[in-house]
Design a protein around this motif. Structure first.
Motif, PDB file in Angstrom:
ATOM      1  N   TRP A   1       0.822  -1.205   0.000  1.00 33.29           N
ATOM      2  CA  TRP A   1       0.000   0.000   0.000  1.00 33.29           C
ATOM      3  C   TRP A   1       0.856   1.255   0.000  1.00 33.29           C
ATOM      4  O   TRP A   1       0.510   2.249  -0.642  1.00 33.29           O
ATOM      5  CB  TRP A   1      -0.951  -0.004   1.194  1.00 33.29           C
ATOM      6  CG  TRP A   1      -2.081  -0.956   1.011  1.00 33.29           C
ATOM      7  CD1 TRP A   1      -2.260  -2.154   1.646  1.00 33.29           C
ATOM      8  CD2 TRP A   1      -3.172  -0.816   0.113  1.00 33.29           C
ATOM      9  NE1 TRP A   1      -3.404  -2.754   1.195  1.00 33.29           N
ATOM     10  CE2 TRP A   1      -3.988  -1.953   0.245  1.00 33.29           C
ATOM     11  CE3 TRP A   1      -3.551   0.167  -0.804  1.00 33.29           C
ATOM     12  CZ2 TRP A   1      -5.144  -2.137  -0.490  1.00 33.29           C
ATOM     13  CZ3 TRP A   1      -4.715  -0.021  -1.539  1.00 33.29           C
ATOM     14  CH2 TRP A   1      -5.490  -1.158  -1.370  1.00 33.29           C
ATOM     15  N   ILE A   2       1.967   1.204   0.706  1.00 32.65           N
ATOM     16  CA  ILE A   2       2.869   2.358   0.734  1.00 32.65           C
ATOM     17  C   ILE A   2       3.451   2.591  -0.649  1.00 32.65           C
ATOM     18  O   ILE A   2       3.468   3.716  -1.147  1.00 32.65           O
ATOM     19  CB  ILE A   2       3.980   2.156   1.790  1.00 32.65           C
ATOM     20  CG1 ILE A   2       3.370   2.169   3.191  1.00 32.65           C
ATOM     21  CG2 ILE A   2       5.071   3.202   1.650  1.00 32.65           C
ATOM     22  CD1 ILE A   2       4.323   1.729   4.284  1.00 32.65           C
ATOM     23  N   GLU A   3       3.914   1.502  -1.282  1.00 32.83           N
ATOM     24  CA  GLU A   3       4.466   1.640  -2.631  1.00 32.83           C
ATOM     25  C   GLU A   3       3.393   2.137  -3.601  1.00 32.83           C
ATOM     26  O   GLU A   3       3.653   2.991  -4.442  1.00 32.83           O
ATOM     27  CB  GLU A   3       5.046   0.309  -3.118  1.00 32.83           C
ATOM     28  CG  GLU A   3       5.737   0.457  -4.451  1.00 32.83           C
ATOM     29  CD  GLU A   3       6.420  -0.808  -4.920  1.00 32.83           C
ATOM     30  OE1 GLU A   3       6.756  -0.865  -6.109  1.00 32.83           O
ATOM     31  OE2 GLU A   3       6.615  -1.734  -4.101  1.00 32.83           O
ATOM     32  N   TRP A   4       2.180   1.608  -3.477  1.00 29.65           N
ATOM     33  CA  TRP A   4       1.070   2.056  -4.321  1.00 29.65           C
ATOM     34  C   TRP A   4       0.854   3.561  -4.148  1.00 29.65           C
ATOM     35  O   TRP A   4       0.664   4.289  -5.124  1.00 29.65           O
ATOM     36  CB  TRP A   4      -0.189   1.278  -3.963  1.00 29.65           C
ATOM     37  CG  TRP A   4      -1.405   1.704  -4.718  1.00 29.65           C
ATOM     38  CD1 TRP A   4      -1.788   1.292  -5.963  1.00 29.65           C
ATOM     39  CD2 TRP A   4      -2.393   2.643  -4.285  1.00 29.65           C
ATOM     40  NE1 TRP A   4      -2.957   1.901  -6.323  1.00 29.65           N
ATOM     41  CE2 TRP A   4      -3.360   2.740  -5.307  1.00 29.65           C
ATOM     42  CE3 TRP A   4      -2.570   3.390  -3.137  1.00 29.65           C
ATOM     43  CZ2 TRP A   4      -4.466   3.566  -5.211  1.00 29.65           C
ATOM     44  CZ3 TRP A   4      -3.674   4.208  -3.047  1.00 29.65           C
ATOM     45  CH2 TRP A   4      -4.604   4.293  -4.074  1.00 29.65           C
ATOM     46  N   GLY A   5       0.887   4.032  -2.892  1.00 35.67           N
ATOM     47  CA  GLY A   5       0.719   5.458  -2.629  1.00 35.67           C
ATOM     48  C   GLY A   5       1.825   6.297  -3.255  1.00 35.67           C
ATOM     49  O   GLY A   5       1.556   7.354  -3.849  1.00 35.67           O
TER      50      GLY A   5
ATOM     51  N   MET B   1      14.996   6.025  -8.793  1.00 33.97           N
ATOM     52  CA  MET B   1      16.312   5.485  -8.434  1.00 33.97           C
ATOM     53  C   MET B   1      16.152   4.361  -7.410  1.00 33.97           C
ATOM     54  O   MET B   1      16.817   3.334  -7.492  1.00 33.97           O
ATOM     55  CB  MET B   1      17.224   6.595  -7.909  1.00 33.97           C
ATOM     56  CG  MET B   1      17.528   7.666  -8.954  1.00 33.97           C
ATOM     57  SD  MET B   1      18.143   7.033 -10.525  1.00 33.97           S
ATOM     58  CE  MET B   1      19.734   6.452 -10.024  1.00 33.97           C
ATOM     59  N   TRP B   2      15.237   4.534  -6.441  1.00 31.05           N
ATOM     60  CA  TRP B   2      14.971   3.461  -5.482  1.00 31.05           C
ATOM     61  C   TRP B   2      14.430   2.232  -6.196  1.00 31.05           C
ATOM     62  O   TRP B   2      14.838   1.105  -5.914  1.00 31.05           O
ATOM     63  CB  TRP B   2      13.955   3.918  -4.425  1.00 31.05           C
ATOM     64  CG  TRP B   2      13.478   2.770  -3.587  1.00 31.05           C
ATOM     65  CD1 TRP B   2      14.097   2.246  -2.491  1.00 31.05           C
ATOM     66  CD2 TRP B   2      12.311   1.971  -3.806  1.00 31.05           C
ATOM     67  NE1 TRP B   2      13.379   1.171  -2.010  1.00 31.05           N
ATOM     68  CE2 TRP B   2      12.289   0.981  -2.805  1.00 31.05           C
ATOM     69  CE3 TRP B   2      11.292   1.996  -4.751  1.00 31.05           C
ATOM     70  CZ2 TRP B   2      11.271   0.023  -2.723  1.00 31.05           C
ATOM     71  CZ3 TRP B   2      10.291   1.051  -4.665  1.00 31.05           C
ATOM     72  CH2 TRP B   2      10.295   0.081  -3.656  1.00 31.05           C
TER      73      TRP B   2
ATOM     74  N   SER C   1      20.917  -8.669  -4.798  1.00 30.52           N
ATOM     75  CA  SER C   1      20.841  -8.575  -3.339  1.00 30.52           C
ATOM     76  C   SER C   1      20.399  -7.186  -2.859  1.00 30.52           C
ATOM     77  O   SER C   1      19.829  -7.057  -1.783  1.00 30.52           O
ATOM     78  CB  SER C   1      22.180  -8.941  -2.706  1.00 30.52           C
ATOM     79  OG  SER C   1      23.193  -8.047  -3.120  1.00 30.52           O
ATOM     80  N   TYR C   2      20.639  -6.146  -3.665  1.00 31.49           N
ATOM     81  CA  TYR C   2      20.232  -4.790  -3.291  1.00 31.49           C
ATOM     82  C   TYR C   2      18.881  -4.392  -3.879  1.00 31.49           C
ATOM     83  O   TYR C   2      18.426  -3.274  -3.677  1.00 31.49           O
ATOM     84  CB  TYR C   2      21.275  -3.766  -3.732  1.00 31.49           C
ATOM     85  CG  TYR C   2      22.571  -3.870  -2.963  1.00 31.49           C
ATOM     86  CD1 TYR C   2      22.607  -3.660  -1.592  1.00 31.49           C
ATOM     87  CD2 TYR C   2      23.761  -4.182  -3.607  1.00 31.49           C
ATOM     88  CE1 TYR C   2      23.787  -3.757  -0.884  1.00 31.49           C
ATOM     89  CE2 TYR C   2      24.940  -4.281  -2.902  1.00 31.49           C
ATOM     90  CZ  TYR C   2      24.956  -4.072  -1.549  1.00 31.49           C
ATOM     91  OH  TYR C   2      26.123  -4.169  -0.849  1.00 31.49           O
ATOM     92  N   SER C   3      18.249  -5.277  -4.624  1.00 37.88           N
ATOM     93  CA  SER C   3      16.960  -4.967  -5.235  1.00 37.88           C
ATOM     94  C   SER C   3      15.903  -4.780  -4.154  1.00 37.88           C
ATOM     95  O   SER C   3      15.865  -5.522  -3.175  1.00 37.88           O
ATOM     96  CB  SER C   3      16.533  -6.095  -6.170  1.00 37.88           C
ATOM     97  OG  SER C   3      15.213  -5.882  -6.625  1.00 37.88           O
ATOM     98  N   PRO C   4      15.004  -3.817  -4.348  1.00 40.50           N
ATOM     99  CA  PRO C   4      13.911  -3.664  -3.383  1.00 40.50           C
ATOM    100  C   PRO C   4      12.847  -4.752  -3.525  1.00 40.50           C
ATOM    101  O   PRO C   4      11.883  -4.768  -2.767  1.00 40.50           O
ATOM    102  CB  PRO C   4      13.344  -2.282  -3.717  1.00 40.50           C
ATOM    103  CG  PRO C   4      13.731  -2.024  -5.122  1.00 40.50           C
ATOM    104  CD  PRO C   4      15.012  -2.750  -5.358  1.00 40.50           C
TER     105      PRO C   4
ATOM    106  N   GLN D   1      24.881 -11.259  -5.569  1.00 34.70           N
ATOM    107  CA  GLN D   1      25.446 -10.327  -4.592  1.00 34.70           C
ATOM    108  C   GLN D   1      25.946  -9.048  -5.270  1.00 34.70           C
ATOM    109  O   GLN D   1      26.305  -9.046  -6.441  1.00 34.70           O
ATOM    110  CB  GLN D   1      26.600 -10.991  -3.829  1.00 34.70           C
ATOM    111  CG  GLN D   1      26.164 -12.163  -2.979  1.00 34.70           C
ATOM    112  CD  GLN D   1      25.133 -11.775  -1.943  1.00 34.70           C
ATOM    113  OE1 GLN D   1      25.293 -10.783  -1.235  1.00 34.70           O
ATOM    114  NE2 GLN D   1      24.065 -12.539  -1.862  1.00 34.70           N
ATOM    115  N   ASP D   2      25.970  -7.980  -4.510  1.00 33.08           N
ATOM    116  CA  ASP D   2      26.510  -6.684  -4.939  1.00 33.08           C
ATOM    117  C   ASP D   2      25.830  -6.144  -6.193  1.00 33.08           C
ATOM    118  O   ASP D   2      26.488  -5.600  -7.075  1.00 33.08           O
ATOM    119  CB  ASP D   2      28.025  -6.778  -5.159  1.00 33.08           C
ATOM    120  CG  ASP D   2      28.766  -7.180  -3.908  1.00 33.08           C
ATOM    121  OD1 ASP D   2      28.340  -6.745  -2.811  1.00 33.08           O
ATOM    122  OD2 ASP D   2      29.750  -7.937  -3.996  1.00 33.08           O
ATOM    123  N   ALA D   3      24.520  -6.286  -6.282  1.00 33.54           N
ATOM    124  CA  ALA D   3      23.801  -5.780  -7.446  1.00 33.54           C
ATOM    125  C   ALA D   3      22.350  -5.498  -7.083  1.00 33.54           C
ATOM    126  O   ALA D   3      21.776  -6.142  -6.215  1.00 33.54           O
ATOM    127  CB  ALA D   3      23.857  -6.786  -8.592  1.00 33.54           C
ATOM    128  N   ALA D   4      21.789  -4.531  -7.757  1.00 34.27           N
ATOM    129  CA  ALA D   4      20.348  -4.303  -7.731  1.00 34.27           C
ATOM    130  C   ALA D   4      19.817  -4.591  -9.133  1.00 34.27           C
ATOM    131  O   ALA D   4      18.878  -5.340  -9.312  1.00 34.27           O
ATOM    132  CB  ALA D   4      20.022  -2.877  -7.320  1.00 34.27           C
TER     133      ALA D   4
END
Length: 168
Positions: free
Chosen positions: A4-8, A31-32, A103-106, A129-132
């Motif tokens: 819900w937060i992401e939707w907002g 960017m996030w 590993s850094y992906s949201p 590891q060490d990537a989004a």
């Protein structure tokens, strides 16, 4: 509640893009979305390229339409039903799947949930590891994972004289 937060955030950013273009708030969200919470720890050159791209090259109204369609999409209803009738899973994918996340992906938790809904017999889940953005940040690791995945499917990806497997 995180959905819900992401939707907002997405709804707010759609309105920002339609009315004001790519604002700093929208740029921070983008960017996030691409690099996770630690964009400042990622490759400075890659982050700069994406910041410049979003700031200067993207048509905000078109990105707003794309984002809106993204939040309106319906979930693909797949799950393991583990029935005991011998029919196998009827509501999950039956093809071999290589599920990859950085590993850094949201979105690590979402890939774990998806992986749990897939048949473990034909599913592989890998966290790089060490990537989004795994394709941009770790192309060698992705290539190796894909090569091993295809070999596990019975394909011989190196041309050899005595390879009795299927060739690609």
């Amino acid at each position: 509640s995180c959905c819900w937060i992401e939707w907002g955030y997405q709804k707010r950013n759609i309105n920002q893009m339609r009315q004001h273009g790519i604002t700093q708030t929208v740029l921070d969200y983008l960017m996030w979305h691409h690099f996770g919470a630690s964009a400042d720890l990622r490759s400075h050159d890659l982050v700069t390229v994406y910041q410049q791209y979003f700031s200067n090259e993207v048509q905000a109204k078109n990105l707003a339409k794309l984002t809106e369609q993204y939040i309106w999409r319906t979930a693909v209803e797949i799950y393991r039903d583990n029935n005991m009738e011998g029919k196998g899973d009827t509501k999950t994918l039956k093809i071999p799947i290589l599920n990859v996340v950085g590993s850094y992906s949201p979105f690590v938790d979402e890939t774990v949930t998806l992986n749990g809904n897939l048949n473990p017999v034909n599913t592989n889940w890998i966290k790089i590891q060490d990537a989004a953005m795994v394709l941009e940040e770790q192309p060698g690791k992705i290539s190796q994972a894909f090569l091993l995945f295809m070999q596990g499917q019975g394909y011989c990806l190196r041309m050899r004289k005595n390879c009795n497997q299927k060739l690609i």
